[in-house]
Design a protein around this motif. Structure first.
Motif, PDB file in Angstrom:
ATOM      1  N   LEU A  17     -43.798 -50.394  10.785  1.00 43.16           N
ATOM      2  CA  LEU A  17     -44.125 -50.130  12.178  1.00 43.16           C
ATOM      3  C   LEU A  17     -43.049 -50.676  13.119  1.00 43.16           C
ATOM      4  N   TRP A  60     -54.018 -43.309  22.134  1.00 44.09           N
ATOM      5  CA  TRP A  60     -53.959 -44.415  21.168  1.00 44.09           C
ATOM      6  C   TRP A  60     -55.196 -45.306  21.285  1.00 44.09           C
ATOM      7  N   GLY A  64     -58.361 -45.795  18.662  1.00 43.13           N
ATOM      8  CA  GLY A  64     -58.526 -47.128  18.098  1.00 43.13           C
ATOM      9  C   GLY A  64     -59.754 -47.834  18.612  1.00 43.13           C
ATOM     10  N   GLY A 234     -48.617 -52.533  17.093  1.00 37.90           N
ATOM     11  CA  GLY A 234     -49.196 -52.400  15.768  1.00 37.90           C
ATOM     12  C   GLY A 234     -48.544 -53.313  14.757  1.00 37.90           C
ATOM     13  N   ARG A 237     -49.955 -56.623  14.958  1.00 32.08           N
ATOM     14  CA  ARG A 237     -51.338 -56.649  14.498  1.00 32.08           C
ATOM     15  C   ARG A 237     -51.422 -56.912  12.999  1.00 32.08           C
ATOM     16  N   TRP A 238     -50.415 -56.425  12.254  1.00 29.13           N
ATOM     17  CA  TRP A 238     -50.480 -56.497  10.804  1.00 29.13           C
ATOM     18  C   TRP A 238     -49.498 -57.489  10.187  1.00 29.13           C
TER      19      TRP A 238
END
Length: 305
Positions: A17, A60, A64, A234, A237-238
């Motif tokens: 990402l 988006w 989400g 994103g 986020r991960w």
């Protein structure tokens, strides 16, 4: 940051990402510079960057967390973030127009350096000899790239580029504060939403007719910027900041490629020498902050036990 804690880490996904975000934002920069060569002015580029990005961001959010996640009790904080973001955008877009893409991108790498200085000055954070040393090394890299007193790159362009990096660092400090209570999609939406009206008012005085190709460039600027913002959020986020932020330096590859293909411009020898110095400085600051954060977390865990 709360979002990261609420989801398991997926390092490869986060890296993918972030690299995707870098590609979109580097493409946006190339489109801005290309549009400027066709007569599109700075105000138009900024307005349509936000205008065309807003639908992308709304879709988006809808796909989400949902539109209900946009409720906020901190509209004032979002307003200040919007002011700082627009000022930073003026500097960023201005430096893209004034400088070759590789040099503009390299000066943008000074954001961690300015963020360190601002964190100490305004947030009361402590920086030891290691981080201050990295800051000094980073500025040496800047001097190599800019070469004050020479005609290497336009001095006004260098000033605008460094000013934009300073404002991006200010935004990063504000986002650190807002992120304690607000999710990333909420923050991205309010920046896009709040920035369109003032940018639109200014645009009214600078609007001019364009052909189809120029309108497509303006739309591309906004869409690429919107996708870039989403991918940036994103990635955080991960994956942790220390993992994904180093991927930002890959933007120099895209800037060099776009500069060569679209504008027949390649980085100068000074840029090839100075850029790695700035990159190493920024990476060391990120690594040092990550190490200190882990140390503080371990101490807090031990105290709780």
């Amino acid at each position: 940051m709360a979002e990261t804690a609420a989801h398991p880490h997926r390092p490869l996904y986060a890296l993918g990402l972030r690299l995707t975000a870098v590609f979109f934002l580097a493409s946006m920069s190339a489109l801005i510079k290309l549009a400027s060569t066709r007569g599109v002015n700075l105000v138009e580029a900024i307005f349509f960057r936000q205008f065309f990005a807003l639908p992308v961001v709304i879709l988006w959010v809808m796909a989400g967390p949902g539109l209900g996640s946009l409720r906020t009790a901190r509209i004032g904080a979002h307003a200040w973030r919007t002011v700082a973001g627009l000022i930073g955008m003026i500097g960023t877009f201005g430096s893209i127009i004034l400088l070759p893409l590789a040099e503009q991108t390299t000066l943008g790498f000074t954001v961690p350096i300015f963020a360190t200085i601002l964190s100490v000055a305004f947030l009361g954070e402590k920086a030891g000899i290691h981080r201050w040393g990295a800051v000094l090394v980073g500025f040496i890299g800047v001097l190599i790239v800019v070469q004050p007193g020479s005609s290497h790159i336009p001095l006004i362009g260098a000033i605008v580029g460094l000013s934009s990096a300073l404002m991006i660092a200010v935004v990063s400090i504000l986002l650190r504060q807002i992120g304690r209570t607000e999710a990333a999609p909420t923050t991205v939406f309010w920046f896009s939403f709040l920035s369109v009206p003032p940018a639109g008012i200014v645009y009214f005085f600078f609007a001019q007719p364009h052909d189809l190709a120029e309108w497509l460039l303006l739309a591309g600027i906004g869409i690429a910027g919107g996708f870039g913002q989403m991918a940036l959020s994103g990635a955080l986020r991960w994956g942790p900041v220390s993992l994904v932020v180093p991927m930002d330096y890959s933007s120099l590859i895209w800037a060099t490629l776009y500069g060569w293909l679209l504008f027949s411009a390649l980085p100068t020898t000074a840029t090839w020498i100075g850029a790695p110095i700035i990159v190493v400085s920024g990476l060391y600051i990120v690594w040092r902050e990550h190490r200190l954060s882990r140390h503080n977390t371990d101490l807090a865990t031990a105290a709780a036990d």
